[in-house]
Design a protein around this motif. Structure first.
Motif, PDB file in Angstrom:
ATOM      1  N   GLU A  16       0.858  -1.180   0.000  1.00  0.00           N
ATOM      2  CA  GLU A  16       0.000   0.000   0.000  1.00  0.00           C
ATOM      3  C   GLU A  16       0.901   1.239   0.000  1.00  0.00           C
ATOM      4  N   TYR A  26     -11.529   1.261   0.322  1.00  0.00           N
ATOM      5  CA  TYR A  26     -11.859   2.198  -0.753  1.00  0.00           C
ATOM      6  C   TYR A  26     -13.367   2.380  -0.781  1.00  0.00           C
ATOM      7  N   GLN A  27     -13.838   3.261   0.125  1.00  0.00           N
ATOM      8  CA  GLN A  27     -15.276   3.466   0.278  1.00  0.00           C
ATOM      9  C   GLN A  27     -15.736   4.477  -0.758  1.00  0.00           C
ATOM     10  N   SER A  28     -15.652   4.060  -2.014  1.00  0.00           N
ATOM     11  CA  SER A  28     -16.004   4.951  -3.113  1.00  0.00           C
ATOM     12  C   SER A  28     -16.789   4.167  -4.153  1.00  0.00           C
ATOM     13  N   PHE A  31     -14.562   5.438  -9.640  1.00  0.00           N
ATOM     14  CA  PHE A  31     -13.137   5.753  -9.704  1.00  0.00           C
ATOM     15  C   PHE A  31     -12.865   6.600 -10.941  1.00  0.00           C
ATOM     16  N   TYR A  50     -10.036   0.530 -12.144  1.00  0.00           N
ATOM     17  CA  TYR A  50     -11.369   0.444 -11.553  1.00  0.00           C
ATOM     18  C   TYR A  50     -12.238   1.561 -12.095  1.00  0.00           C
ATOM     19  N   THR A  53     -17.826   0.437  -8.333  1.00  0.00           N
ATOM     20  CA  THR A  53     -17.695  -0.606  -7.312  1.00  0.00           C
ATOM     21  C   THR A  53     -18.625  -1.810  -7.518  1.00  0.00           C
ATOM     22  N   ASN A  57     -13.716  -3.351  -7.079  1.00  0.00           N
ATOM     23  CA  ASN A  57     -13.277  -2.363  -6.096  1.00  0.00           C
ATOM     24  C   ASN A  57     -11.954  -2.873  -5.496  1.00  0.00           C
ATOM     25  N   THR A  59     -10.545  -2.839  -2.516  1.00  0.00           N
ATOM     26  CA  THR A  59     -10.616  -3.569  -1.241  1.00  0.00           C
ATOM     27  C   THR A  59     -11.228  -4.951  -1.469  1.00  0.00           C
ATOM     28  N   PRO A 261     -17.157  -2.578   0.001  1.00  0.00           N
ATOM     29  CA  PRO A 261     -15.757  -2.501   0.423  1.00  0.00           C
ATOM     30  C   PRO A 261     -15.592  -2.648   1.939  1.00  0.00           C
TER      31      PRO A 261
END
Ligand SMILES: *Cc1c(COP(=O)(O)O)cnc(C)c1O
Length: 416
Positions: A16, A26-28, A31, A50, A53, A57, A59, A261
């Protein structure tokens, strides 16, 4: 890597960027890309990256990679639940007119799913587990897959995966195995011949009952033919990736049962202790089940690790590190089953398995409620049956709890 190392490190090949020791969440939902061209490239599957999600995603990918390694597969797809993973695994290759052959000893939700598939023209034939002649006799030109659970829930019968996969492959059929109750700690079904393995990761993989999720893993070895599996026509050119590519490009993204995620993260935390928990839980289950069997002969204990289990020999052959953490008890009547469950102080009355805490349930009135009497019988669900999912507590506390509860129902016998 050996198991306790693999649960921590396998599949995490890139560091990372800030050096975080846990995978970032990755709370999205979406992207952004640098250009219209790069976004188009991702949509055309020509570039990695990406976009959305529901499709993929980072994560969730980290979780998929870890499980792929643990199960010894080629690629995985994580879903919103175990049921979503099973549905996706089946419907990726099935169409109206097709048939499934399955062991009858199954999780109640999966039996319900097979009934739901009937309205889409997909028929399921239920057979006794490891009954080779009946299984072979049930195969016809419409049969498209064979399914079984490694350890049937709650029948606790053990599938002979090697033999079943040989039989399936002799007829050009893939074997899909639900490995939820055994986990990759006890066995990697893909190495014993299964083609696709499915896990409800809500259970042992997560371990703390903090998230619902499911995941399927493909071994990438089954030779899909366009004639038999017309849905894969456009994908057989991807060779070992045909099954997963078709899934990612079509029903997985279109059914929309993706994993969040946040839940992927909770599973990544949980899976780090999967080996330790299973080690302890299998040992607790073995000792508690043996102790009840030895001390209370009127209670019929079912556990694959006991010599009294008809599946003990297959279990010994396939599993080297334990026999699972679930056992069942038949206590004589539904009333006595309810009384025993109610008398337990430590064990939680919960419709779940695979928690760190010990859980008990009366399957006949709960998880198998929607099954017909015949389905219940075939799945080993009786009125007087209690299922115990053994946790990581101190064994002595569990024994004391079961002792006082069993003695409670013994003492009230005949008083009603
Ligand atoms: C719980 C379970 C499922 C379903 O998983 P969910 O995550 O609850 O959807 C499937 N198979 C088995 C063996 C299970 O125990």
């Amino acid at each position: 890597m050996r198991y306790h190392t693999a649960v921590l490190h396998a599949g995490s090949n890139e560091l990372e960027k800030h050096g975080a020791t846990l995978p970032p969440i990755y709370q999205s939902s979406a992207f952004a890309q640098q250009s219209a061209e790069s976004l188009a490239g991702i949509f055309e599957n020509k570039a990695p990256g990406y976009c959305y999600t529901r499709v993929a995603n980072p994560t969730v990918s980290a979780f998929e990679n870890r499980i792929t390694k643990l199960e010894g597969g080629m690629a995985s797809v994580a879903c919103a639940s175990g049921m979503a993973a099973l549905t996706t695994a089946f419907l990726n290759i099935l169409q109206a007119g097709d048939e499934i052959i399955t062991s009858a000893s199954l999780y109640g939700g999966t039996i319900d799913l097979f009934r739901d598939l009937e309205s889409f023209g997909i028929r399921t034939v239920f057979v006794e587990n490891n009954d080779w002649d009946t299984i072979e006799g049930a195969i016809n030109e419409n049969t498209k897959l064979i399914f079984a659970e490694t350890i049937g829930n709650p029948g606790l019968d053990v599938t002979d995966i090697k033999k079943l996969s040989e039989l399936a492959h002799a007829h050009g059929l893939p074997l899909i195995v639900d490995n939820t109750t055994a986990t990759s700690y006890l066995i990697r079904p893909l190495e014993w011949g299964a083609d696709i393995v499915v896990n409800s990761s809500s259970k042992y993989i997560n371990g703390n009952s903090s998230a619902i999720s499911g995941i399927l893993t493909d071994r990438g070895r089954f030779k899909w033919s366009k004639e038999k599996y017309p849905m894969l026509t456009d994908y057989v050119k991807f060779g070992p990736m045909a099954y997963i590519c078709r899934m990612r490009a079509t029903i997985f993204r279109n059914f929309g049962a993706c994993l969040s995620p946040q839940n992927a993260y909770l599973n990544l935390l949980g899976v780090e202790t999967l080996g330790l928990r299973m080690e302890r839980q299998c040992e607790n289950a073995y000792k508690l089940a043996s102790w009840i069997e030895d001390n209370y002969p009127e209670i019929k204990v079912n556990y694959p690790g006991l010599e009294s289990s008809p599946w003990n020999l297959i279990a010994k052959e396939q599993f080297t590190k334990g026999y699972g953490a679930i056992f069942t008890m038949r206590v004589g009547s539904k009333e006595r089953a309810f009384a025993l469950i109610n008398a337990l102080k430590l064990a939680l009355k919960v419709s779940n398995i695979g928690d760190t805490k010990t859980l008990v349930i009366h399957p006949e009135s709960t998880i198998s409620l929607h099954s017909t009497p015949k389905q219940k019988e075939e799945a080993g669900v009786y009125e007087d049956l209690i299922r115990v999912s053994v946790g990581i507590e101190d064994l002595q506390d569990l024994m004391e709890d079961f002792q006082q509860a069993i003695e409670h129902i013994e003492n009230t016998k005949g008083e009603e």
